[in-house]
Design an enzyme around this catalytic site. Structure first.
Site, short mmCIF file in Angstrom:
data_model
loop_
_atom_site.label_atom_id
_atom_site.label_comp_id
_atom_site.label_asym_id
_atom_site.label_seq_id
_atom_site.Cartn_x
_atom_site.Cartn_y
_atom_site.Cartn_z
N HIS A 1 0.82 -1.23 0.00
CA HIS A 1 0.00 0.00 0.00
C HIS A 1 0.85 1.27 0.00
O HIS A 1 0.30 2.37 -0.11
CB HIS A 1 -0.95 0.03 1.20
CG HIS A 1 -1.96 -1.06 1.19
ND1 HIS A 1 -2.78 -1.30 0.12
CD2 HIS A 1 -2.26 -2.03 2.11
CE1 HIS A 1 -3.56 -2.34 0.37
NE2 HIS A 1 -3.26 -2.81 1.58
N ASP B 1 -2.42 -10.38 -2.36
CA ASP B 1 -3.05 -9.90 -1.12
C ASP B 1 -4.52 -9.59 -1.39
O ASP B 1 -4.88 -9.20 -2.51
CB ASP B 1 -2.31 -8.65 -0.64
CG ASP B 1 -2.75 -8.17 0.75
OD1 ASP B 1 -2.01 -8.43 1.72
OD2 ASP B 1 -3.82 -7.53 0.86
N HIS C 1 -6.23 -7.12 -0.45
CA HIS C 1 -6.44 -5.70 -0.76
C HIS C 1 -5.68 -5.30 -2.03
O HIS C 1 -4.55 -5.75 -2.24
CB HIS C 1 -5.95 -4.83 0.41
CG HIS C 1 -6.60 -5.15 1.72
ND1 HIS C 1 -6.02 -5.99 2.65
CD2 HIS C 1 -7.79 -4.75 2.24
CE1 HIS C 1 -6.82 -6.08 3.71
NE2 HIS C 1 -7.91 -5.34 3.49
N ASP D 1 -4.57 -12.68 3.55
CA ASP D 1 -5.91 -12.22 3.97
C ASP D 1 -7.01 -12.60 2.98
O ASP D 1 -8.18 -12.27 3.19
CB ASP D 1 -5.92 -10.70 4.27
CG ASP D 1 -5.00 -9.88 3.38
OD1 ASP D 1 -4.53 -10.41 2.36
OD2 ASP D 1 -4.78 -8.70 3.71
#
Ligand code: SP5
Ligand code: ZN
Length: 348
Positions: free
Chosen positions: A168, A202, A204, A291
């Site tokens: 991120h 991931d 996200h 995740d």
């Protein structure tokens, strides 16, 4: 399999993060995650865990802006000097967490106050900075770089057990538990040795990695993730974002719906693998977030541990020298088994 890990992460342990609605909670991205992964790796016969080499600032400056790196290095001390808050009387030490963010049309303003600068360089309330954060982030990047060096030196695979995670973090911003983009730093370093692809699995969207390579054709970036229309990071990761300028056609997003299961995940992965084969990179970097797992407290996918093992097999099947970089994954009970499951296709 070479695994690179540094104890420096442990001291990066901010007391809380803030979710929508101002909900103040303990940080999901905590040191225990590494202990869970280490315990599972130590039970295998194949993991060789070693500390990273120090690569200095140069490969990090090849990805992140100098003013941003200076901010990260000094943020905590500046915050204290300006009388920055600790998060309330129940917390004994200050932490850098902005409360004002630039509206887009005025984002060229660069305040000198730390309260202002922290808003400029931060995208959310999930990346607090404490005294030890910068050092932990540097060592995390060194783990990724050490893994990159291992695959250039002839290893088929290396695992960078990075904490804090990185995907991120953009060229000049932190967010979502990430400060330095470990996978991007490793990929740019690897690109001296031929074309590189980054595949981000991931849960996200990998907004930071997307940001860093968006206008570049040297690194193909692909992210498979929860649709940002309803999931963090909300403002990047849509299907129509395909790169720009020289990078047009060298970025691809696969936004997926809630309750994506093994079958549907593997379908998207198959398409991503087709694109990587066509690009024909010399090296592959995996941003490996666990995740996507069905039991993750921050995720809404239904991918199983068997599914994660199958993902590892399909990635291994590309036959490329591969650097696996740890990103997210917050179901601590299952984290070790999931990481070992992903890596097991490469084990020898
Ligand atoms: C590296 C990584 O996985 N970073 C993830 C950062 C996610 N931060 C925002 C999470 C927003 C959670 N929304 C509430 C869900 C409560 N079940
Ligand atoms: Zn994640």
């Amino acid at each position: 399999m070479k695994v690179f890990y540094s104890e420096a992460h442990r001291a990066h342990n901010p007391p809380f993060e803030i979710f929508e609605g101002g909900v103040k909670i303990p940080v999901f991205e905590c040191p225990e995650r590494m202990d869970r992964v280490l315990a599972a790796l130590r039970k295998t016969v194949w993991a060789e865990i070693a500390p990273p080499e120090d690569f200095g600032l140069e490969p990090i400056r090849a990805v992140h802006a100098d003013d941003y790196l200076q901010y990260l290095e000094n943020a905590f001390a500046d915050w204290k000097r300006e009388g920055g808050q600790s998060g309330g009387p129940e917390f004994d030490s200050p932490l850098v967490m902005p409360a004002t963010f630039p509206p887009r049309r005025w984002s060229n303003k660069r305040p000198t106050s730390l309260a202002g600068r922290s808003g400029f360089y931060t995208i959310d309330l999930n990346a607090p900075i404490v005294a030890e954060t910068y050092q932990a982030a540097l060592m995390s990047a060194n783990c990724a770089l050490s893994g990159a060096k291992a695959i250039v030196s002839g290893e088929r695979v290396a695992f960078a057990l990075c904490r804090p995670p990185g995907h991120h973090a953009g060229r000049d911003n932190c967010g979502g538990y990430c400060y330095l983009n470990n996978a991007a730093i490793a990929a740019r370093w690897l690109s001296k040795h031929g074309k590189v692809a980054i595949l981000d699995i991931d849960y996200h969207g990998g907004n930071g990695t997307q940001d860093i390579f968006y206008e570049s054709a040297e690194v193909l970036t692909i992210s498979i993730h929860a649709d940002p229309n309803w999931e963090y990071p909300f403002f990047a990761g849509y299907a129509d974002e395909a790169g720009a300028g020289a990078g047009l056609g060298y970025h691809r997003n696969f936004p997926l719906p809630p309750h994506t299961d093994d079958t549907h995940y593997l379908e998207a992965l198959g398409e991503a693998i087709g694109l990587i084969r066509k690009f024909n990179p010399a090296h592959l970097v995996i941003s490996a977030g666990m995740d996507i797992y069905k039991g993750d407290p921050l995720g809404k996918f239904d991918v199983t541990t068997d599914g994660i093992r199958e993902i590892g097999q399909r990635i291994e099947g590309m036959g490329l020298p591969t650097l696996v970089v740890m990103e997210g994954g917050y179901n601590n009970e299952a984290l070790g088994e999931n990481v070992v499951g992903l890596l097991s296709a490469f084990a020898n």
